[in-house]
Design an enzyme around this catalytic site. Structure first.
Site, PDB file in Angstrom:
ATOM      1  CE  LYS A  41      37.352  66.851  57.548  1.00  0.00           C
ATOM      2  NZ  LYS A  41      38.697  66.758  56.984  1.00  0.00           N
ATOM      3  NE  ARG A 154      43.756  67.667  51.304  1.00  0.00           N
ATOM      4  CZ  ARG A 154      43.024  67.181  52.299  1.00  0.00           C
ATOM      5  NH1 ARG A 154      42.498  65.978  52.212  1.00  0.00           N
ATOM      6  NH2 ARG A 154      42.814  67.884  53.388  1.00  0.00           N
ATOM      7  CE1 TYR A 282      13.846  46.537  41.654  1.00  0.00           C
ATOM      8  CE2 TYR A 282      15.313  47.668  43.166  1.00  0.00           C
ATOM      9  CZ  TYR A 282      14.139  47.633  42.426  1.00  0.00           C
ATOM     10  OH  TYR A 282      13.285  48.696  42.469  1.00  0.00           O
ATOM     11  CG  MET A 330      17.016  55.012  45.978  1.00  0.00           C
ATOM     12  SD  MET A 330      16.288  56.029  44.689  1.00  0.00           S
ATOM     13  CE  MET A 330      17.161  55.493  43.243  1.00  0.00           C
TER      14      MET A 330
HETATM   15  C1  LIG Z   1      39.505  66.244  58.045  1.00  0.00           C
HETATM   16  C2  LIG Z   1      40.686  66.953  58.519  1.00  0.00           C
HETATM   17  C3  LIG Z   1      41.168  66.758  59.829  1.00  0.00           C
HETATM   18  C4  LIG Z   1      40.630  65.698  60.773  1.00  0.00           C
HETATM   19  O1  LIG Z   1      41.074  64.418  60.378  1.00  0.00           O
HETATM   20  P1  LIG Z   1      40.702  63.106  61.255  1.00  0.00           P
HETATM   21  O2  LIG Z   1      41.497  62.043  60.629  1.00  0.00           O
HETATM   22  O3  LIG Z   1      39.239  62.902  61.102  1.00  0.00           O
HETATM   23  O4  LIG Z   1      41.084  63.411  62.654  1.00  0.00           O
HETATM   24  C5  LIG Z   1      42.176  67.583  60.265  1.00  0.00           C
HETATM   25  N1  LIG Z   1      42.726  68.523  59.446  1.00  0.00           N
HETATM   26  C6  LIG Z   1      42.308  68.705  58.170  1.00  0.00           C
HETATM   27  C7  LIG Z   1      42.967  69.743  57.319  1.00  0.00           C
HETATM   28  C8  LIG Z   1      41.291  67.919  57.655  1.00  0.00           C
HETATM   29  O5  LIG Z   1      40.888  68.095  56.395  1.00  0.00           O
END
Ligand SMILES: *Cc1c(COP(=O)(O)O)cnc(C)c1O
Length: 405
Positions: A41, A154, A282, A330
């Protein structure tokens, strides 16, 4: 690798062999009978999803045949679409639950997901019904999994609603239930009891479903649980950060030999001698306390080189630390080259090092910004090219324009 060929661009170099090494380390940790689902992801935690998936699916080595992982998972259907089929025969899971399909492009993406056999995550009967109807219209069975909430509070389905959701899905012929999963709140703390509590809740909530349907894949473990809770491995683990070579405790570990896969480099763009009393950047937050030499590096907070690094971070040049002086802006950061007289324009500057013990490791960057490596990685901007290296020649990710030939 020589940044003098890089057309003045900052780049992150992604080591395929480090990714594969981390994959083997995880494989050794879980053993041969537990599957590994690579979390890719957020553009593979900023590493470049197509580069990472290509390495994990198509590259082998050290006696291991590809693919190095058994599945890949993203957060959203858009992210799955962006993989452009790169995962080949390796199953793709979408972890964000299906929401209102009448919002925006959801319906169209859902049709794509069902046609491509991506596994969709379901947490409500309403969403199950929507997916079932779209699948029926397509003349397909949609692969779905249920995510249960066991204490993270969640996105998962609350335990009280699980039986209704499970039986509802099983009664819809255009749905094919493939798995059950949950997610831990505190797995990176090996002494914490909450992971065991969550696992107990997950097992008891799903035991009868798993018994009735032994083909269901049950999965729960992120990187932390993969290392610290063997009982949580179940049928599959879902490591993210460990695959990228960073310890889930967010400090380097000698027990878990992970290799960071990312090194972030930029060419030294300009070198300038300045007099004692000259201010840089800056807000004039830094003033030379002696005559010195400054170097300009083309990374700024728009690239994810955070403003919090101002007057705190170091970069490496010719193997020596060069302090970041003045505010990060930036598009630029300025470094003090007082101790690196041989520095010259075009030299490669290491902005973030792959060595976990380096003075500019991702652990250090996270510490300077009072955050965690996950956030440092995912902030790296789109201007920074992702380039795969070793084994094999550097090859730019195909979807990045402006990359030097
Ligand atoms: C991001 C995520 C993981 C992986 O977590 P890590 O700590 O990076 O290993 C696993 N399961 C879900 C549902 C996640 O959102």
């Amino acid at each position: 690798m020589d940044a003098k060929d890089s057309s003045g661009q900052a780049r992150v170099l992604i080591s395929r062999s480090a990714l594969l090494h981390n994959g083997r380390t995880l494989r050794r940790t879980v053993g041969p009978s537990v599957k590994i689902c690579a979390m890719v992801k957020a553009d593979a935690y900023g590493h470049g999803a197509s580069t990472v998936v290509d390495a994990l699916v198509n590259f082998g080595g050290q006696g291991i045949e590809p693919p190095a992982v058994d599945a890949v998972a993203v957060a959203t259907m858009e992210e799955a679409a962006d993989l452009n089929g790169m995962s080949g025969d390796v199953p793709t899971l979408i972890l964000r639950p299906v929401e209102n399909i009448y919002l925006g492009r959801q319906r169209q993406l859902l049709e794509q997901a069902i046609s491509a056999d991506w596994t969709l995550t379901i947490v409500s009967l309403a969403a199950a019904g929507d997916v079932a109807r779209v699948a029926m219209n397509l003349g397909k069975r949609a692969a779905v999994q249920i995510m249960a909430d066991t204490g993270l509070s969640r996105e998962g389905c609350p335990a009280a609603h699980l039986p209704g959701l499970y039986h509802g899905i099983e009664s819809m012929p255009s749905l094919k239930l493939t798995g059950l999963c949950t997610h831990f709140a505190n797995s990176e703390d090996s002494a914490n009891e909450y992971t065991a509590d969550q696992l107990r809740r997950f097992r008891s909530a799903t035991e009868s479903f798993a018994a009735a349907n032994p083909r269901l894949t049950r999965h729960a473990a992120n990187s932390g649980a993969t290392f610290f809770s063997k009982q949580s491995h179940l049928d599959m683990v879902r490591p993210g950060i460990a695959l990228y070579g960073v310890d889930p405790t967010c400090t380097p570990s000698v027990e878990r030999p992970l290799r960071p896969a990312m090194r972030w480099t930029a060419p030294l763009l300009l070198v300038r001698d300045v007099r004692k009393g000259t201010s840089a950047g800056y807000g004039q937050t830094w003033v030379a306390d002696r005559d010195t030499r400054l170097g300009l590096v083309p990374v700024g907070y728009a690239d994810g080189y955070l403003r919090a690094f101002s007057n705190r971070a170091v970069m490496l040049l010719h193997g020596k630390p060069a302090p970041v002086v003045g505010r990060v802006s930036m598009d630029y950061a300025t470094i003090d080259l007082a101790n690196i007289p041989m520095a010259s324009v075009g030299d490669e500057v290491t902005v973030m090092d792959a060595d976990p013990l380096s003075p500019c490791s991702v652990y250090k960057l996270a510490e300077w910004a009072d955050t965690i490596p996950y956030e440092i990685f995912t902030r790296i901007g789109q201007r920074v090219a992702r380039v795969a290296v070793e084994p094999g020649e550097p090859s730019a990710a195909a979807n990045l324009p402006g990359q030097a030939a």
